[in-house]
Design an enzyme around this catalytic site. Structure first.
Site: not given
Ligand code: 13P
Length: 284
Positions: A82, A180-181, A208-209, A211, A230, A232-233
């Site tokens: 990623d 993101h975040g 992306h982003g 969360s 995607n 992640a956070t």
């Molecule tokens: P989040 O951390 O906002 O979920 O974003 C994840 C992401 O896009 C990783 O590439």
């Protein structure tokens, strides 16, 4: 099952109008949680690691963990780099047998982004590895890369078409208002822009982003052509919540198996919900 190509997963998702959940893992327990959730839900998943994650452990370490977990699973699992921030790191990921990479040149000028992305795409194609790229800039912070909200640039549909055609990428991450975040307020996604991009770009589109994006907005974006989402956070937060639930309640616990297990359970619950949200359950 051996690891599979991300492209194979995304093409099926594109055809059947759902999205594959792409989940960032930071350690073994998160890898296990994602795979267990995928098996329970009969869903394909992409496990991904950022540059800071592979600096924390290594490409080889994550490849070995994901390979071992996937081998015991009977649903398809892909392993993705990623936000690869250099041609060298993308090369290393291909060498380590990741099944796809993202080259993120979104902070470069349009022409520079095209040039380097095309180099990475040519290299990946020679190794039969799928490449994702990004056009426009998703706001927020991922790894050490931070984009202030005033600098976030939404993807221009006609530029997206030209970018996809000139680089030959297999999938494209676009900026339509996610970050993101953590979000400060409720994110507002530009669905009209997404619709325009979807009309002119044929490769699978990536969000992306995710969360903190309301479920309805994620679902709507899938309806408008997003094939990979995607997260992640929220996974990092879930793991930490599980660990804290044990450690903050009992200061005599010293066995990592005990608190990591709880972290894993929280991540698994979350991934099950995100798979349902993506509509990727019961696809295998
Ligand atoms: P989040 O951390 O906002 O979920 O974003 C994840 C992401 O896009 C990783 O590439």
């Amino acid at each position: 099952m051996a690891l599979v190509s991300s492209l194979e997963l995304l093409r099926k998702a594109q055809k059947e109008k759902y999205a594959v959940g792409a989940f960032n893992a930071e350690n073994m327990e998160m890898v296990q949680a994602i795979v267990e959730a995928a098996v329970e839900m009969r869903a394909p998943v992409i496990i991904q690691t950022t540059p800071s994650t592979v600096a924390y452990a290594s490409l080889a370490m994550f490849r070995a963990m994901v390979f071992a977990a996937a081998n015991e699973a009977d649903v398809p699992i892909a392993l993705h780099l990623d936000h690869g921030d250099s041609l060298e790191l993308c090369r290393e990921a291909v060498g380590a047998k990741y099944t796809s990479v993202m080259y993120d040149g979104s902070k470069l000028s349009f022409e520079e982004n095209i040039n380097i992305t095309k180099n990475v795409a040519d290299f990946c194609r020679a190794s039969a590895i799928q490449i994702e790229a990004e056009l426009g800039t998703v706001g927020g912070k991922e790894d050490s890369h931070e984009v202030k909200s005033e600098d976030a640039l939404y993807t221009n549909p006609m530029q997206a078409k030209e970018f996809a055609e000139r680089t030959g990428v297999d999938s494209l991450a676009i900026a339509i208002g996610t970050a993101h975040g953590f979000y400060k307020g409720e994110p507002k996604l530009d669905f009209e822009r997404l619709e325009e991009i979807h009309k002119v770009v044929s490769v699978p589109l990536v969000l992306h982003g995710a969360s903190g994006v309301p479920d309805e907005a994620v679902k709507k974006s899938i309806g408008f052509g997003i094939c990979k989402v995607n997260f992640a956070t929220e996974l990092r937060v879930a793991f930490t919540k599980g660990v804290n639930a044990i450690l903050l309640n009992d200061n005599k616990v010293y066995d990592p198996k005990k608190y990591n297990k709880q972290g894993k359970e929280e991540v698994k619950k979350l991934v099950v919900n995100k798979i349902k949200l993506c509509g990727s359950n019961n696809k295998y």
